[in-house]
Design an enzyme around this catalytic site. Structure first.
Site, mmCIF file in Angstrom:
data_model
loop_
_atom_site.group_PDB
_atom_site.id
_atom_site.type_symbol
_atom_site.label_atom_id
_atom_site.label_comp_id
_atom_site.label_asym_id
_atom_site.label_seq_id
_atom_site.Cartn_x
_atom_site.Cartn_y
_atom_site.Cartn_z
ATOM 1 N N CYS A 135 0.829 -1.204 0.000
ATOM 2 C CA CYS A 135 0.000 0.000 0.000
ATOM 3 C C CYS A 135 0.865 1.255 0.000
ATOM 4 C CB CYS A 135 -0.976 0.003 1.180
ATOM 5 S SG CYS A 135 -0.251 -0.012 2.814
ATOM 6 N N CYS A 136 0.222 2.373 -0.356
ATOM 7 C CA CYS A 136 0.878 3.669 -0.413
ATOM 8 C C CYS A 136 1.999 3.633 -1.453
ATOM 9 C CB CYS A 136 1.370 4.071 0.972
ATOM 10 S SG CYS A 136 1.802 5.816 1.150
ATOM 11 N N ILE A 137 3.241 3.893 -1.068
ATOM 12 C CA ILE A 137 4.363 3.929 -2.014
ATOM 13 C C ILE A 137 4.972 2.549 -2.227
ATOM 14 C CG2 ILE A 137 6.125 4.402 -0.252
ATOM 15 C CD1 ILE A 137 5.953 5.879 -3.854
ATOM 16 N N THR A 197 -3.225 -0.875 -2.713
ATOM 17 C CA THR A 197 -4.181 0.188 -2.397
ATOM 18 C C THR A 197 -3.386 1.462 -2.101
ATOM 19 O OG1 THR A 197 -6.124 0.779 -1.061
ATOM 20 C CG2 THR A 197 -4.317 -0.287 0.091
#
Length: 224
Positions: A135-137, A197
């Site tokens: 998720c995120c980066i 995500t």
């Protein structure tokens, strides 16, 4: 059957380690689903140590494993000891630690390399047909190591809500298929068993980030 999930951390704190709210969301959703979790982190120095009040790097030195223990409540293991055969899935929360400590994306972007132990782990999970959640980066790790994979970091058009949307373009340049998703959604690459995500790539309320991570965790456990 209880699912065994490895959660891979990169320190403690959004600007130089794991994003704490993302890690907490992952752990809460896994706990609610009845999964058995073990946390791991590299036993290496952080790239830098950031004053989170001011946003600037300091002269301080900190160890990634020791900092990750703050999130793990002390129960964290050296990443070098992660045995892929002992787990059904792995999840990597975001935070700048992914781009600084688990890779050098922060300085090299598309030309980045991945921390050697983690590179082997991701490739071994993939080869074994075991799902990976990012998720995120952290999807940049999949972009580097799983050529042609499908993933999301949210949206590909920069705006106030999506301040880091240029990342999507970089992932496309690396040969990946980026799929636009809202913050409370996840994308499932069935072929590669990769679930992603956007989390805090979006300027969103905490509960929506929490919900999106919940979708990611649910999809990972379905694939496991």
């Amino acid at each position: 059957m209880v699912k065994r999930v490895a959660v891979i951390l990169s320190g403690c704190g959004v600007y130089d380690g794991t994003e704490i709210h993302e890690a907490s969301a992952v752990l809460v959703h896994l706990s609610r689903a009845g999964a058995k979790v073990q946390m791991f982190a590299p036993d290496d120095d952080q790239m830098d140590v950031v004053n989170h009040c001011k946003g600037n790097a300091t002269e301080e030195k900190r160890n990634i494993l020791q900092e990750s223990a703050r999130i793990a409540r002390g129960d964290v293991t050296d990443l070098a000891k992660l045995d892929v055969s002992a787990f059904d899935a792995a999840i990597i929360p975001g935070g700048f630690g992914v781009a600084k400590n688990l890779s050098d994306w922060a300085s090299k972007n598309k030309s980045c390399t991945v921390q050697p132990h983690l590179e082997k782990i991701i490739k071994d999970f993939h080869k074994a047909g075991k799902p990976l959640g990012m998720c995120c980066i952290s999807p940049v790790l999949a972009a580097k190591l799983l050529p042609g994979c499908e993933l999301t970091v949210g949206q590909d058009k920069k705006c106030e809500k999506w301040p880091f949307a240029e990342t999507a373009g970089a992932l496309k340049d690396m040969g990946c298929k980026h799929v636009n998703k809202d913050v409370d959604e996840a994308h499932v690459d069935v072929k590669n068993k990769l679930v992603t995500t956007s989390a805090f790539m979006c300027n969103a309320p905490f509960h929506k980030v929490f919900d999106g991570i919940g979708v990611m965790v649910q999809e990972i456990l379905k694939l496991a």
